[in-house]
Motif scaffolding. Structure first.
Motif, short mmCIF file in Angstrom:
data_model
loop_
_atom_site.label_atom_id
_atom_site.label_comp_id
_atom_site.label_asym_id
_atom_site.label_seq_id
_atom_site.Cartn_x
_atom_site.Cartn_y
_atom_site.Cartn_z
N TYR A 75 39.08 38.59 34.05
CA TYR A 75 38.61 37.51 33.44
C TYR A 75 38.40 38.63 31.88
O TYR A 75 37.45 39.42 32.31
N GLU A 79 37.92 34.58 29.96
CA GLU A 79 38.90 33.75 29.91
C GLU A 79 39.57 34.94 30.70
O GLU A 79 39.92 35.90 30.92
N LYS A 103 36.81 42.52 22.87
CA LYS A 103 36.71 41.73 23.10
C LYS A 103 34.89 41.80 23.41
O LYS A 103 33.74 41.09 23.85
#
Lengths: 106, 90
Positions: A75, A79, A103
């Motif tokens: 993850y 996500e 991210k």
């Protein structure tokens, strides 16, 4: 069941990169988990490893949570990225490095 | 290496589900003999390479979910590990 789902939800949302795996990053207990650990270490990613072998509830819970039948599971920022094959493919193409960098940039 | 009954079954199911343009089912159980999840008679670890129109526009996670769903029975019983390389035709 609701409790474990809530716990998993909190783990994947409060840590940038989370790896559900068999064993620990220092001592993986399965070749597939070990490969993802190697990739994340190679990329210098800061990640949290969660050992599903310590809890049958987590082991089944993450499979239900992700709708994914196997461990490991990665993850990033809440996500679901995929298992060992997808992580390997994305590492080889350079996508994983970009994804994690983008991210997790502050 | 020739496929055993489980491998043949996997091939048949994937062929029916996805009408693939390319399908390669490889039994890699011998590479994992004695490891966790291996079966004394083999046919526990497989690698699948599949190219199908059915994957057009799907994410990697979706493609894998589709393959896993098609083989749900096998994954519940004999098959311990299924490595998947899925893509749409280029």
């Amino acid at each position: 069941m609701t409790d474990i789902k809530t716990w998993i939800d909190n783990e994947v949302k409060s840590n940038d990169v989370v790896l559900f795996m068999k064993g620990t990053p220092d001592a993986p207990m399965c070749g597939f988990s070990g490969r993802v650990v190697q990739i994340l270490d190679h990329l210098g990613a800061d990640y949290k490893g969660i050992n599903v072998l310590e809890s049958g509830e987590v082991r089944q819970g993450i499979k239900d949570y992700s709708n994914w039948p196997t461990i490991p599971q990665l993850y990033v920022k809440g996500e679901f990225i995929g298992g060992c094959d997808i992580v390997t493919e994305m590492f080889q193409s350079g996508e994983l490095k970009t994804l994690i960098a983008e991210k997790t940039a502050a | 290496m020739a496929l055993g009954p489980t491998g043949t079954n996997i091939k048949d199911k994937l062929t029916r589900a996805f009408q693939p343009q390319l399908l390669d089912v490889i039994d890699e159980s011998h590479l994992h003999a004695g490891h966790a999840g291996s079966h004394p008679d083999g046919e526990s670890h497989f690698r699948v390479k599949i190219v199908s129109e059915a994957f057009a526009g799907k994410s990697r996670v979706d493609m894998h979910r589709m393959v896993n769903a098609a083989l749900a029975d096998e994954l519940k019983s004999r098959v311990h590990a299924l490595a998947i390389q899925a893509s749409e035709p280029k």
